[in-house]
Write a protein that holds these residues in place. Structure first.
Motif, PDB file in Angstrom:
ATOM      1  N   ALA A  81      77.916  54.680  44.941  1.00  0.00           N
ATOM      2  CA  ALA A  81      77.214  53.619  44.214  1.00  0.00           C
ATOM      3  C   ALA A  81      77.928  53.313  42.902  1.00  0.00           C
ATOM      4  O   ALA A  81      78.106  52.149  42.529  1.00  0.00           O
ATOM      5  CB  ALA A  81      75.768  54.033  43.949  1.00  0.00           C
ATOM      6  N   PRO A  98      75.560  56.407  37.515  1.00  0.00           N
ATOM      7  CA  PRO A  98      74.178  55.941  37.686  1.00  0.00           C
ATOM      8  C   PRO A  98      73.239  57.095  38.069  1.00  0.00           C
ATOM      9  O   PRO A  98      73.666  58.073  38.674  1.00  0.00           O
ATOM     10  CB  PRO A  98      74.285  54.921  38.817  1.00  0.00           C
ATOM     11  N   ARG A 147      75.527  58.697  45.174  1.00  0.00           N
ATOM     12  CA  ARG A 147      75.668  58.283  43.776  1.00  0.00           C
ATOM     13  C   ARG A 147      77.120  57.956  43.429  1.00  0.00           C
ATOM     14  O   ARG A 147      77.403  56.964  42.745  1.00  0.00           O
ATOM     15  CB  ARG A 147      75.150  59.392  42.856  1.00  0.00           C
ATOM     16  N   MET A 157      70.589  54.049  40.963  1.00  0.00           N
ATOM     17  CA  MET A 157      70.632  53.800  42.399  1.00  0.00           C
ATOM     18  C   MET A 157      69.268  54.165  42.963  1.00  0.00           C
ATOM     19  O   MET A 157      68.870  55.332  42.941  1.00  0.00           O
ATOM     20  CB  MET A 157      71.724  54.652  43.062  1.00  0.00           C
ATOM     21  N   MET A 210      79.533  49.781  41.764  1.00  0.00           N
ATOM     22  CA  MET A 210      78.996  49.124  40.575  1.00  0.00           C
ATOM     23  C   MET A 210      80.084  48.846  39.541  1.00  0.00           C
ATOM     24  O   MET A 210      79.804  48.344  38.447  1.00  0.00           O
ATOM     25  CB  MET A 210      77.897  49.991  39.956  1.00  0.00           C
ATOM     26  N   ASP A 235      71.296  47.769  37.044  1.00  0.00           N
ATOM     27  CA  ASP A 235      71.674  48.146  35.683  1.00  0.00           C
ATOM     28  C   ASP A 235      70.737  47.431  34.719  1.00  0.00           C
ATOM     29  O   ASP A 235      70.973  46.294  34.331  1.00  0.00           O
ATOM     30  CB  ASP A 235      73.133  47.766  35.417  1.00  0.00           C
ATOM     31  N   PRO A 264      71.883  52.347  34.254  1.00  0.00           N
ATOM     32  CA  PRO A 264      72.404  52.149  35.611  1.00  0.00           C
ATOM     33  C   PRO A 264      71.768  53.156  36.570  1.00  0.00           C
ATOM     34  O   PRO A 264      71.757  54.361  36.286  1.00  0.00           O
ATOM     35  CB  PRO A 264      73.909  52.404  35.460  1.00  0.00           C
ATOM     36  N   THR A 317      76.673  45.152  41.962  1.00  0.00           N
ATOM     37  CA  THR A 317      77.388  44.936  43.224  1.00  0.00           C
ATOM     38  C   THR A 317      77.297  43.486  43.683  1.00  0.00           C
ATOM     39  O   THR A 317      77.957  43.107  44.647  1.00  0.00           O
ATOM     40  CB  THR A 317      76.823  45.833  44.346  1.00  0.00           C
ATOM     41  N   THR A 328      69.332  50.126  46.173  1.00  0.00           N
ATOM     42  CA  THR A 328      69.454  49.071  45.170  1.00  0.00           C
ATOM     43  C   THR A 328      70.214  49.649  43.990  1.00  0.00           C
ATOM     44  O   THR A 328      69.784  50.633  43.391  1.00  0.00           O
ATOM     45  CB  THR A 328      68.074  48.563  44.713  1.00  0.00           C
ATOM     46  N   CYS A 329      71.339  49.039  43.675  1.00  0.00           N
ATOM     47  CA  CYS A 329      72.132  49.434  42.513  1.00  0.00           C
ATOM     48  C   CYS A 329      71.781  48.466  41.382  1.00  0.00           C
ATOM     49  O   CYS A 329      72.122  47.287  41.445  1.00  0.00           O
ATOM     50  CB  CYS A 329      73.625  49.358  42.831  1.00  0.00           C
TER      51      CYS A 329
END
Length: 360
Positions: free
Chosen positions: A237, A252, A234, A202, A241, A196, A200, A180, A193-194
């Motif tokens: 998110a 994720p 999710r 969240m 993402m 990867d 991946p 993001t 917090t997203c």
């Protein structure tokens, strides 16, 4: 003998997961036909997977496909498939670090990698993410050793240690550590917090959803309100993402984090994504630990400033998992100790592809 398709197969436990291992050459090269075979083999479409060898749980409905390396830096290719239990769907977007623990032993015994005396290093190219992982497999007399003194929480007994090193796992799916653009975002009033990194995910604090984070996996799985809320977060998110509509994807992964209660650094509850993992995914541990050493994340806000080289202890429902973070050539590496075991070898039987396609 009969009207089913016979396919060579080895059932292996890797870390806290279990599933069939196939040579890529023994499965159809066409992804659609391959997935139809896997759905039949695992018995997907029924909660118990009664008509296949799947175990009716996400950690036992996994498949590893291994073949010669297609990149110069690796010894073998490893494609991971998460086979849905109650749906006719195969997801090859994520990696699985637990199944990864058995890739080295399988590759050696399949003749894809020449064993050394002592320890054999197997360089694995994860096809799902394009990332490289090094596995150190005990081969004391030139043969794979499964027996040993190592133990991991979530698996009874002891076994030979297999050291996994994830080389630069950032951006495994999206190409960015923080897809993001932010170490912390706010979704529907919740700080997340997203990230990867190997997987991946969240991350969010358990308290933000009204739970302590110390609940058992069974307690969390029985909390339908929590699961519904997690799925809503999710999906948003995933969109932020850059992954689009993730309603039919397993990433994720949602992760609830909280302050430790057993002497570790962080307590985690990892979802797969609709059930809480009975322990913790290896790839999940890599990403969570990386979030802990990254400024501005919900994880670093909980545990304070930490920098590599460091060993972070993650508490999960079955115990703990240690992640060793270091740097190599300016990039973060993550080391994790796992074990594996060969369970049986032979042939598994699938329904003819034409019949499966017609039924679908």
């Amino acid at each position: 003998m009969n009207d089913l398709i016979s396919i060579p197969c080895v059932l292996m436990r890797g870390g806290t997961s279990k599933g069939p291992f196939f040579l890529a050459s023994d499965l159809p090269s066409d992804p659609r036909q391959r997935d139809q075979i896997l759905l039949s083999v695992m018995g997907s479409g029924h909660p118990l997977q009664i008509d296949g060898i799947g175990g009716g749980n996400p950690v036992t409905s996994k498949v590893a496909i291994v073949g010669p390396a297609t990149v110069a830096e690796a010894d073998v290719d490893y494609l991971f498939a998460q086979v849905r239990i109650d749906q006719q769907f195969v997801d090859t977007s994520p990696n699985c670090g637990n199944m990864l623990a058995a890739v080295g032993p399988f590759a050696i015994e399949a003749g894809l990698v020449q064993s050394a005396t002592g320890v054999t290093r197997v360089r694995i190219h994860n096809v799902n993410t394009g990332k490289l992982i090094e596995a150190e497999v005990p081969t004391p007399d030139g043969r794979v050793a499964y027996m040993g003194d190592a133990s991991i929480d979530g698996v009874p007994g002891n076994a030979a240690p297999i050291a996994l090193t994830f080389m630069d796992a950032a951006g495994a799916r999206t190409g960015k550590l923080f897809p993001t653009g932010n170490p912390r975002d706010r979704i529907d009033g919740i700080d997340v917090t997203c990230i990867d990194c190997a997987m991946p995910m969240m991350l969010l604090e358990a308290a933000a959803l009204g739970v302590t984070g110390n609940e058992s996996a069974a307690e969390l799985n029985a909390n339908s309100t929590l699961l519904q809320r997690l799925e809503t977060l999710r999906l948003e998110a995933g969109r932020r993402m850059g992954m689009g509509d993730v309603s039919n994807q397993v990433t994720p992964k949602p992760v609830l984090i909280s302050r430790p209660g057993g002497g570790g650094d962080l307590r985690v509850r990892y979802f797969m994504p609709h059930q809480c993992h009975p322990s913790l995914a290896t790839t999940g541990a890599v990403g969570i630990a990386t979030a802990c050493i990254s400024d501005g994340t919900v994880a670093s806000r909980l545990i304070g400033d930490r920098k590599p080289p460091i060993v972070l202890v993650l508490e999960h429902p079955s115990g703990r998992l240690d992640v060793k973070l270091d740097t190599r050539d300016g990039k973060t590496t993550a080391g994790i100790l796992r074990t594996a075991r060969r369970l049986f070898e032979g042939h598994v039987f699938a329904k003819p592809i034409a019949q499966m396609v017609c039924a679908a």
